[in-house]
Motif scaffolding. Structure first.
Motif, PDB file in Angstrom:
ATOM      1  N   ALA A 204       0.920  -1.351   0.086  1.00  0.00           N
ATOM      2  CA  ALA A 204      -0.006  -0.126  -0.019  1.00  0.00           C
ATOM      3  C   ALA A 204       1.024   1.258  -0.002  1.00  0.00           C
ATOM      4  O   ALA A 204       0.483   2.395  -0.796  1.00  0.00           O
ATOM      5  CB  ALA A 204      -0.909   0.052   1.130  1.00  0.00           C
ATOM      6  N   SER A 205       2.094   1.050   0.449  1.00  0.00           N
ATOM      7  CA  SER A 205       2.895   2.244   0.728  1.00  0.00           C
ATOM      8  C   SER A 205       3.650   2.408  -0.642  1.00  0.00           C
ATOM      9  O   SER A 205       4.431   3.369  -0.639  1.00  0.00           O
ATOM     10  CB  SER A 205       3.971   2.294   1.950  1.00  0.00           C
ATOM     11  N   GLY A 206       3.595   1.458  -1.565  1.00  0.00           N
ATOM     12  CA  GLY A 206       4.312   1.555  -2.810  1.00  0.00           C
ATOM     13  C   GLY A 206       5.766   0.791  -2.809  1.00  0.00           C
ATOM     14  O   GLY A 206       6.406   0.857  -3.957  1.00  0.00           O
ATOM     15  N   ASP A 207       5.960   0.100  -1.745  1.00  0.00           N
ATOM     16  CA  ASP A 207       7.348  -0.686  -1.791  1.00  0.00           C
ATOM     17  C   ASP A 207       7.126  -2.170  -2.650  1.00  0.00           C
ATOM     18  O   ASP A 207       6.058  -2.661  -2.296  1.00  0.00           O
ATOM     19  CB  ASP A 207       7.560  -0.978  -0.740  1.00  0.00           C
ATOM     20  N   ALA A 208       8.100  -2.465  -3.030  1.00  0.00           N
ATOM     21  CA  ALA A 208       8.022  -3.843  -3.794  1.00  0.00           C
ATOM     22  C   ALA A 208       7.573  -4.877  -2.718  1.00  0.00           C
ATOM     23  O   ALA A 208       8.153  -4.833  -1.643  1.00  0.00           O
ATOM     24  CB  ALA A 208       9.295  -4.062  -4.707  1.00  0.00           C
ATOM     25  N   LEU A 209       6.833  -6.025  -3.046  1.00  0.00           N
ATOM     26  CA  LEU A 209       6.589  -6.987  -2.239  1.00  0.00           C
ATOM     27  C   LEU A 209       7.773  -7.693  -1.675  1.00  0.00           C
ATOM     28  O   LEU A 209       8.921  -7.615  -2.632  1.00  0.00           O
ATOM     29  CB  LEU A 209       5.806  -7.977  -3.047  1.00  0.00           C
ATOM     30  N   PRO A 210       8.042  -7.790  -0.539  1.00  0.00           N
ATOM     31  CA  PRO A 210       9.300  -8.220   0.123  1.00  0.00           C
ATOM     32  C   PRO A 210       9.565  -9.766  -0.180  1.00  0.00           C
ATOM     33  O   PRO A 210       8.829 -10.600  -0.698  1.00  0.00           O
ATOM     34  CB  PRO A 210       8.771  -8.139   1.793  1.00  0.00           C
ATOM     35  N   VAL A 211      10.748 -10.024  -0.121  1.00  0.00           N
ATOM     36  CA  VAL A 211      11.383 -11.366  -0.479  1.00  0.00           C
ATOM     37  C   VAL A 211      10.730 -12.409   0.579  1.00  0.00           C
ATOM     38  O   VAL A 211      10.569 -12.227   1.864  1.00  0.00           O
ATOM     39  CB  VAL A 211      12.904 -11.473  -0.139  1.00  0.00           C
ATOM     40  N   GLY A 212       9.860 -13.405   0.218  1.00  0.00           N
ATOM     41  CA  GLY A 212       9.319 -14.581   1.002  1.00  0.00           C
ATOM     42  C   GLY A 212       7.651 -13.927   0.986  1.00  0.00           C
ATOM     43  O   GLY A 212       6.994 -14.687   1.535  1.00  0.00           O
ATOM     44  N   GLY A 213       7.406 -12.770   0.665  1.00  0.00           N
ATOM     45  CA  GLY A 213       6.138 -12.186   0.807  1.00  0.00           C
ATOM     46  C   GLY A 213       5.128 -13.079  -0.260  1.00  0.00           C
ATOM     47  O   GLY A 213       5.626 -13.630  -1.319  1.00  0.00           O
TER      48      GLY A 213
END
Length: 574
Positions: A204-213
């Motif tokens: 929602a904040s515009g960050d790439a989905l995290p590793v493992g997400g």
């Protein structure tokens, strides 16, 4: 020394603005992967999920074609930056029982309303690269599903619907985001601008989905289920087609793709393009790919220099390779394009007399001083193209239990394609593979845009056969126009030097596209570059050369497979 080595080839070819913007799919590190042996069947793909899907299909009695389809669909889910149903590809098939070799053309086509000014501004100057890429203008008619369906009709054994199951499961249940996908999502400047893509790939904040997400894609699952039940026509007609056309025409940089363009698309069977090298027969794609012909031209030039007597990966050997590539790329740039616009054929460029003439340009002791001119068979006129061809691509190689084989390369062009997500899949930007300048004072270029034309490609899926006509190797790579050098260099390592595939892949890459010699920026590559500069006079740039070579070679009665250390591919088999 480093400053001298870092002359930027893109600036030379395309100007500083393009060099600053146009970068290929990013490197994300090396992990050495030893070769794997298998007795019955083998699959090498760009992602563990895709390899697992291919192996499960082979284990269930599926053909190499079946396994390739299942893997390609999974790659759309887990490697969306590189390939998928919104793009196209090329597939080579070998049928062991009949010996038949078939090339399948699923390359995108330009809309009927496209013309040669597609990427020109009102003042006649070319658009900047990403001004052309992002949005609808760059999107060609996707060809992947039509190609896969055509190949399945010829050599599939399992039901079409069965091949979609692994991809549908992954899209519905989700999969953990890999380090590579996270890094590419985080680095991309444009994907967040598309509302649907932002919702799928970012927080929602515009960050790439995290590793493992967990990444779930229910929209893509619905499309895949519909095509599994109804065949490829479901994609090219009806609601899915309308969503594609609406997205293209409503984009900020709108395109002219129509429902008729989609409905009229057909994949094609083509004769494979083959040539002899050191007692082996090397077979690749004909136009609209320049990959097969240019690989064969490099090898044809190298024949005169007895590469089998050179030390593997030595500076002298790599000097000869770079200079042969320089000459072959001059011809590639000038002569290849849509087959209907080419004035010179691959046969002209591969004729023994012509290769002998071109080989005279190669000085074993000294690099050429810059670009060489193309040859002029048949009194044709050459025109320099302006096309960066920096695609994001994926390759897979498969051999089934009956000895049939597939080498398939698929692409959406630049990483994340046009950055336009429709119904859960990204649409390609393949039309930017056309020459942005259709003509100059020397005339028209064969790789100019036009209604229904296919842009030139460098994809080079390759099958190799021994003197008895038996399959020896299946290979290919992503990497834009560097694909040609990745594949040609691998063939030299396998055939001339008898190296195992993992050892060949581990060598630092050397690539010359008729300009600066580019050397992979590793400790071994830096040492090689020093000699190429100091002894042979090359202008060298050290850089990431992110191949994704996936190679299978015959190993006695079985197979030996290797996946590139530069990406996240794996080998599977039994």
């Amino acid at each position: 020394m480093r400053r001298k080595l870092c002359m930027v080839l893109l600036c030379v070819l395309f100007g500083t603005a393009w060099a600053q913007q146009a970068t290929p799919e990013l490197a994300t590190g090396h992990t050495f992967k030893p070769a794997v042996k298998a007795a019955r069947f083998m699959a090498v793909t760009a992602n563990p999920h895709a390899t697992d899907a291919a192996v499960s299909i082979l284990r269930a009695g599926g053909s190499a074609t079946d396994a390739a389809i299942a893997a390609a669909l999974v790659l759309n889910v887990v490697e969306p930056q590189s390939s998928g149903i919104g793009g196209g590809g090329f597939l080579l098939h070998y049928a062991r029982d009949s010996g038949l070799r078939t090339a399948y053309d699923g390359r995108e086509r330009a809309p009927a309303a496209a013309d040669e000014a597609l990427f020109l501004r009102a003042d006649g100057e070319p658009l900047g690269f990403f001004d052309a890429v992002v949005g609808g203008r760059s999107i060609g008619v996707p060809g992947l599903l039509k190609m896969l369906e055509l190949a399945h009709g010829d050599s599939g054994r399992l039901p079409w619907r069965r091949l979609f199951e692994p991809a549908i499961r992954l899209a519905e249940a989700g999969f953990p985001v890999s380090e590579r996908l996270h890094a590419l999502l985080a680095a991309d400047r444009f994907l967040r601008q598309d509302v649907a893509a932002r919702r799928l790939f970012y927080t929602a904040s515009g960050d790439a989905l995290p590793v493992g997400g967990l990444l779930r894609n229910p929209s893509l699952a619905r499309v895949l289920r519909a095509v599994a039940d109804g065949g490829a026509d479901v994609f090219y007609r009806g609601e899915i087609a309308k969503s594609i056309v609406d997205g293209v025409q409503a984009a900020a940089n709108p395109g002219v793709l129509s429902l008729d363009d989609l409905a009229n698309y057909e994949a094609r069977r083509l004769p494979v393009l083959c040539g002899e090298y050191q007692g082996f027969e090397v077979c690749g794609m004909p136009p609209p790919s320049a990959g097969g012909g240019t690989v064969l031209e490099i090898l044809g030039l190298l024949k005169r220099f007895r590469m089998q007597e050179r030390a593997p990966g030595s500076p002298f050997a790599m000097h000869l390779f770079a200079e042969s590539s320089r000459v072959a790329f001059a011809d590639r740039d000038a002569w290849y394009g849509d087959p209907t616009t080419m004035t010179v054929t691959p046969a002209d460029l591969l004729a023994p007399d012509y290769l002998q003439q071109r080989a005279q340009l190669i000085n074993p002791a000294q690099a050429a001083d810059g670009a060489v001119e193309p040859g002029l068979p048949q009194e044709a006129r050459s025109v320099h193209a302006r096309s960066p061809e920096l695609p994001s691509t994926s390759h897979l190689s498969i051999v089934d239990a009956q000895g049939n084989a597939v080498a398939m390369t698929a692409s959406i062009e630049n990483a994340f394609g046009s950055r336009l997500l429709v119904s859960g899949f990204l649409l390609n930007n393949q039309l930017t593979d056309f020459s942005f300048r259709p003509r100059n004072e020397r005339g028209l270029h064969p790789n100019r845009a036009g209604a229904g034309r296919q842009p030139r490609s460098s994809m080079a899926p390759t099958l190799v056969f021994d003197a008895q006509g038996d399959l020896y190797a299946a290979l290919g790579s992503p990497g834009g126009s560097h694909i040609i050098n990745y594949v040609a260099g691998t063939l030299v390592g396998l055939i001339d030097w008898g190296m195992p595939p993992d050892a060949v892949i581990a060598l630092p890459h050397v690539s010359n596209r008729n300009g600066t010699t580019e050397v992979e920026d590793t400790p071994e590559g830096a040492a090689l570059a020093e000699v190429l500069v100091g002894v042979f006079g090359h202008q060298v740039k050290l850089r990431d050369l992110t191949s994704g070579l996936h190679v299978i070679v015959r190993d006695g009665a079985g197979w030996l497979g290797a996946a590139d250390s530069r990406r996240e591919g794996t080998v599977g088999g039994e």
